[in-house]
Write a protein that holds these residues in place. Structure first.
Motif, PDB file in Angstrom:
ATOM      1  N   PRO A  38       0.828  -1.213   0.000  1.00 15.00           N
ATOM      2  CA  PRO A  38       0.000   0.000   0.000  1.00 15.00           C
ATOM      3  C   PRO A  38       0.862   1.263   0.000  1.00 15.00           C
ATOM      4  CG  PRO A  38      -0.909  -1.605   1.514  1.00 15.00           C
ATOM      5  CD  PRO A  38       0.422  -2.162   1.063  1.00 15.00           C
ATOM      6  N   GLY A  39       0.406   2.262  -0.729  1.00 16.29           N
ATOM      7  CA  GLY A  39       1.160   3.507  -0.845  1.00 16.29           C
ATOM      8  C   GLY A  39       2.085   3.555  -2.041  1.00 16.29           C
ATOM      9  N   THR A  40       2.209   2.442  -2.771  1.00 15.83           N
ATOM     10  CA  THR A  40       3.086   2.388  -3.933  1.00 15.83           C
ATOM     11  C   THR A  40       2.350   2.875  -5.179  1.00 15.83           C
ATOM     12  OG1 THR A  40       4.237   0.464  -3.012  1.00 15.83           O
ATOM     13  CG2 THR A  40       4.538   0.885  -5.361  1.00 15.83           C
ATOM     14  N   VAL A  41       3.040   3.661  -5.977  1.00 10.20           N
ATOM     15  CA  VAL A  41       2.528   4.082  -7.283  1.00 10.20           C
ATOM     16  C   VAL A  41       3.079   3.112  -8.323  1.00 10.20           C
ATOM     17  CG1 VAL A  41       2.494   5.922  -9.017  1.00 10.20           C
ATOM     18  CG2 VAL A  41       2.448   6.497  -6.572  1.00 10.20           C
ATOM     19  N   VAL A  42       2.214   2.617  -9.184  1.00 11.86           N
ATOM     20  CA  VAL A  42       2.634   1.699 -10.250  1.00 11.86           C
ATOM     21  C   VAL A  42       2.146   2.260 -11.580  1.00 11.86           C
ATOM     22  CG1 VAL A  42       2.527  -0.652 -11.171  1.00 11.86           C
ATOM     23  CG2 VAL A  42       2.507  -0.275  -8.688  1.00 11.86           C
ATOM     24  N   VAL A  43       3.067   2.447 -12.510  1.00 13.48           N
ATOM     25  CA  VAL A  43       2.723   2.911 -13.852  1.00 13.48           C
ATOM     26  C   VAL A  43       2.821   1.724 -14.799  1.00 13.48           C
ATOM     27  CG1 VAL A  43       3.263   4.498 -15.736  1.00 13.48           C
ATOM     28  CG2 VAL A  43       3.609   5.223 -13.355  1.00 13.48           C
ATOM     29  N   ASP A  44       1.694   1.366 -15.390  1.00 13.20           N
ATOM     30  CA  ASP A  44       1.607   0.297 -16.385  1.00 13.20           C
ATOM     31  C   ASP A  44       1.541   0.984 -17.742  1.00 13.20           C
ATOM     32  OD1 ASP A  44       0.877  -1.735 -18.103  1.00 13.20           O
ATOM     33  OD2 ASP A  44      -0.825  -2.430 -16.919  1.00 13.20           O
ATOM     34  N   THR A  45       2.710   1.212 -18.347  1.00 19.86           N
ATOM     35  CA  THR A  45       2.741   1.997 -19.579  1.00 19.86           C
ATOM     36  C   THR A  45       2.026   1.291 -20.720  1.00 19.86           C
ATOM     37  OG1 THR A  45       4.903   1.087 -20.190  1.00 19.86           O
ATOM     38  CG2 THR A  45       4.892   3.134 -18.931  1.00 19.86           C
ATOM     39  N   ALA A  46       2.115  -0.025 -20.761  1.00 16.37           N
ATOM     40  CA  ALA A  46       1.517  -0.771 -21.875  1.00 16.37           C
ATOM     41  C   ALA A  46       0.000  -0.611 -21.915  1.00 16.37           C
ATOM     42  CB  ALA A  46       1.900  -2.243 -21.778  1.00 16.37           C
ATOM     43  N   ASN A  47      -0.625  -0.639 -20.734  1.00 12.72           N
ATOM     44  CA  ASN A  47      -2.082  -0.529 -20.649  1.00 12.72           C
ATOM     45  C   ASN A  47      -2.568   0.891 -20.442  1.00 12.72           C
ATOM     46  OD1 ASN A  47      -2.831  -3.281 -21.030  1.00 12.72           O
ATOM     47  ND2 ASN A  47      -2.159  -3.747 -18.945  1.00 12.72           N
ATOM     48  N   ARG A  48      -1.631   1.846 -20.266  1.00 11.32           N
ATOM     49  CA  ARG A  48      -1.966   3.262 -20.052  1.00 11.32           C
ATOM     50  C   ARG A  48      -2.738   3.468 -18.750  1.00 11.32           C
ATOM     51  NH1 ARG A  48       0.796   2.280 -24.157  1.00 11.32           N
ATOM     52  NH2 ARG A  48       0.315   3.145 -26.227  1.00 11.32           N
ATOM     53  N   GLU A  78      -3.073  14.497  -3.839  1.00 17.01           N
ATOM     54  CA  GLU A  78      -3.567  14.505  -2.466  1.00 17.01           C
ATOM     55  C   GLU A  78      -3.458  13.131  -1.800  1.00 17.01           C
ATOM     56  OE1 GLU A  78      -4.338  17.174  -0.850  1.00 17.01           O
ATOM     57  OE2 GLU A  78      -4.058  18.438  -2.624  1.00 17.01           O
ATOM     58  N   ARG A  79      -3.393  12.080  -2.580  1.00 19.86           N
ATOM     59  CA  ARG A  79      -3.370  10.725  -2.020  1.00 19.86           C
ATOM     60  C   ARG A  79      -1.962  10.149  -1.837  1.00 19.86           C
ATOM     61  NH1 ARG A  79      -8.505   8.030  -2.736  1.00 19.86           N
ATOM     62  NH2 ARG A  79      -9.923   9.236  -4.072  1.00 19.86           N
ATOM     63  N   VAL A  80      -1.019  10.589  -2.654  1.00 21.48           N
ATOM     64  CA  VAL A  80       0.313   9.969  -2.651  1.00 21.48           C
ATOM     65  C   VAL A  80       1.062  10.295  -1.369  1.00 21.48           C
ATOM     66  CG1 VAL A  80       2.581   9.984  -3.763  1.00 21.48           C
ATOM     67  CG2 VAL A  80       0.524   9.885  -5.154  1.00 21.48           C
ATOM     68  N   PRO A  81       1.552   9.280  -0.651  1.00 17.61           N
ATOM     69  CA  PRO A  81       2.315   9.551   0.573  1.00 17.61           C
ATOM     70  C   PRO A  81       3.646  10.232   0.266  1.00 17.61           C
ATOM     71  CG  PRO A  81       1.599   7.241   0.451  1.00 17.61           C
ATOM     72  CD  PRO A  81       1.367   7.842  -0.897  1.00 17.61           C
ATOM     73  N   HIS A  82       4.200  10.880   1.283  1.00 18.54           N
ATOM     74  CA  HIS A  82       5.516  11.507   1.155  1.00 18.54           C
ATOM     75  C   HIS A  82       6.558  10.447   0.827  1.00 18.54           C
ATOM     76  CE1 HIS A  82       8.693  14.409   1.819  1.00 18.54           C
ATOM     77  NE2 HIS A  82       9.260  13.625   2.711  1.00 18.54           N
ATOM     78  N   HIS A  83       7.367  10.693  -0.196  1.00 18.67           N
ATOM     79  CA  HIS A  83       8.418   9.770  -0.651  1.00 18.67           C
ATOM     80  C   HIS A  83       7.857   8.378  -0.954  1.00 18.67           C
ATOM     81  CE1 HIS A  83      12.326  12.027   0.684  1.00 18.67           C
ATOM     82  NE2 HIS A  83      11.618  12.684  -0.234  1.00 18.67           N
ATOM     83  N   ALA A  84       6.707   8.368  -1.592  1.00 15.79           N
ATOM     84  CA  ALA A  84       6.084   7.087  -1.958  1.00 15.79           C
ATOM     85  C   ALA A  84       6.971   6.324  -2.927  1.00 15.79           C
ATOM     86  CB  ALA A  84       4.726   7.342  -2.610  1.00 15.79           C
ATOM     87  N   PRO A  85       7.050   5.007  -2.791  1.00 21.13           N
ATOM     88  CA  PRO A  85       7.751   4.213  -3.800  1.00 21.13           C
ATOM     89  C   PRO A  85       6.966   4.206  -5.101  1.00 21.13           C
ATOM     90  CG  PRO A  85       6.714   2.778  -2.176  1.00 21.13           C
ATOM     91  CD  PRO A  85       6.522   4.179  -1.682  1.00 21.13           C
ATOM     92  N   ILE A  86       7.672   4.110  -6.207  1.00 20.13           N
ATOM     93  CA  ILE A  86       7.025   4.040  -7.512  1.00 20.13           C
ATOM     94  C   ILE A  86       7.677   2.951  -8.342  1.00 20.13           C
ATOM     95  CG2 ILE A  86       8.505   5.911  -8.402  1.00 20.13           C
ATOM     96  CD1 ILE A  86       6.146   6.651 -10.288  1.00 20.13           C
ATOM     97  N   VAL A  87       6.868   2.228  -9.068  1.00 14.67           N
ATOM     98  CA  VAL A  87       7.338   1.186  -9.980  1.00 14.67           C
ATOM     99  C   VAL A  87       6.815   1.539 -11.365  1.00 14.67           C
ATOM    100  CG1 VAL A  87       7.361  -1.277 -10.536  1.00 14.67           C
ATOM    101  CG2 VAL A  87       7.216  -0.535  -8.135  1.00 14.67           C
ATOM    102  N   VAL A  88       7.706   1.642 -12.325  1.00 17.22           N
ATOM    103  CA  VAL A  88       7.318   1.905 -13.712  1.00 17.22           C
ATOM    104  C   VAL A  88       7.600   0.648 -14.519  1.00 17.22           C
ATOM    105  CG1 VAL A  88       7.722   3.322 -15.768  1.00 17.22           C
ATOM    106  CG2 VAL A  88       7.802   4.354 -13.478  1.00 17.22           C
ATOM    107  N   ARG A  89       6.560   0.127 -15.137  1.00 15.47           N
ATOM    108  CA  ARG A  89       6.629  -1.120 -15.905  1.00 15.47           C
ATOM    109  C   ARG A  89       6.412  -0.831 -17.387  1.00 15.47           C
ATOM    110  NH1 ARG A  89       5.042  -6.038 -13.138  1.00 15.47           N
ATOM    111  NH2 ARG A  89       4.316  -6.682 -15.211  1.00 15.47           N
ATOM    112  N   GLN A  90       7.253  -1.435 -18.222  1.00 12.41           N
ATOM    113  CA  GLN A  90       7.033  -1.378 -19.654  1.00 12.41           C
ATOM    114  C   GLN A  90       6.347  -2.649 -20.159  1.00 12.41           C
ATOM    115  OE1 GLN A  90       7.404   1.348 -21.117  1.00 12.41           O
ATOM    116  NE2 GLN A  90       8.890   2.493 -19.887  1.00 12.41           N
ATOM    117  N   THR A  91       6.267  -3.679 -19.318  1.00 13.52           N
ATOM    118  CA  THR A  91       5.505  -4.884 -19.648  1.00 13.52           C
ATOM    119  C   THR A  91       4.151  -4.779 -18.962  1.00 13.52           C
ATOM    120  OG1 THR A  91       6.521  -6.047 -17.776  1.00 13.52           O
ATOM    121  CG2 THR A  91       7.527  -6.344 -19.925  1.00 13.52           C
TER     122      THR A  91
END
Length: 247
Positions: A101-111, A230-243
């Motif tokens: 919880p609190g992690t940002v995940v970017v799924d570039t393939a699915n937008r 407003e939702r993202v925690p301070h220094h939230a982890p982020i994962v950027v996926r190209q798959t």
């Protein structure tokens, strides 16, 4: 002071400026050589930048979610969400990421962009992915978040387009506003203490949600990037996926 209400012409010109100036995302140092800035063509006509897209159903809930608003003294136009594929609306979904919880995940393939919540759910946002959005993947942190940021093109971009000198770091960058390439909010991603030049940012270009846009990193409509901010925690982890993730 409250900015004057935007006319349709002002909105179109602002949107055109964003499309033309957002190459290189928001780097304040030289951008990677694989991301050249485009030349500035004449502003497109409204019909060319406002495709009809979907013709979905309007609801009071969605009208409120994507309504026009005044934020920080800036007028943000309403989003005609019924012209966007409904899967790209901001919505709570079952979490497909297996991240904490609190992690940002970017799924570039699915937008899609996910903010993982406790209890097995995630808030999902539709995004547009630009050229720079495909040049980085991995894990990092949301090191810095900016409310109505200034845009400062890198020196390498200014060398190719001297007319952008007025927006340089030395000149203080482009004033915040609806025509600024970064929109209402920007989230700056770092990895191992270094700026990745990867950004999550706002945009009035609602028609680019779910697409591979011509420039920039990861863009959300301004109403959604404000919600995410407003939702993202301070220094939230982020994962950027190209798959792609399986939602």
């Amino acid at each position: 002071m409250t900015a004057p209400l935007l006319t349709r012409r002002a909105f179109v010109l602002g949107a055109a400026a964003l499309n033309l100036l957002s190459a290189g995302c928001v780097a304040t140092r030289d951008a990677p050589p694989q991301a050249p800035a485009p030349q500035l063509p004449p502003p497109p006509q409204p019909a060319a930048i406002e495709p009809q897209g979907f013709d979905g159903q309007r609801t009071p809930e969605l009208d409120a979610r994507y309504a026009a608003l005044v934020d920080g003294g800036h007028e943000i136009p309403a989003v005609p969400y019924w012209k966007i594929d409904p899967k790209f609306y901001r919505q709570q979904v079952t979490d497909p990421t297996a991240e904490a919880p609190g992690t940002v995940v970017v799924d570039t393939a699915n937008r899609f962009l996910y903010l993982v919540e406790p209890g097995g759910t995630a808030m999902r946002y539709g995004v547009g992915i630009g050229r720079v959005g495909f040049t980085w993947e991995g894990r990092g942190i949301v090191h810095w978040r900016q409310h109505w940021p200034r845009w400062k093109p890198p020196a390498e971009m200014i060398e190719r387009q001297p007319n952008l000198e007025r927006y340089s770091v030395a000149n203080g960058g482009m004033e915040p506003g609806i025509g600024n390439p970064l929109g209402a909010r920007a989230l700056y991603i770092h990895q191992n203490g270094e700026d990745t030049l990867y950004r999550l940012h706002g945009s009035p270009e609602w028609w680019t949600m779910g697409t591979a846009a011509s420039a920039g990193c990861v863009r959300l409509v301004n109403q959604d990037v404000i919600d995410l901010y407003e939702r993202v925690p301070h220094h939230a982890p982020i994962v950027v996926r190209q798959t792609p993730l399986s939602a």
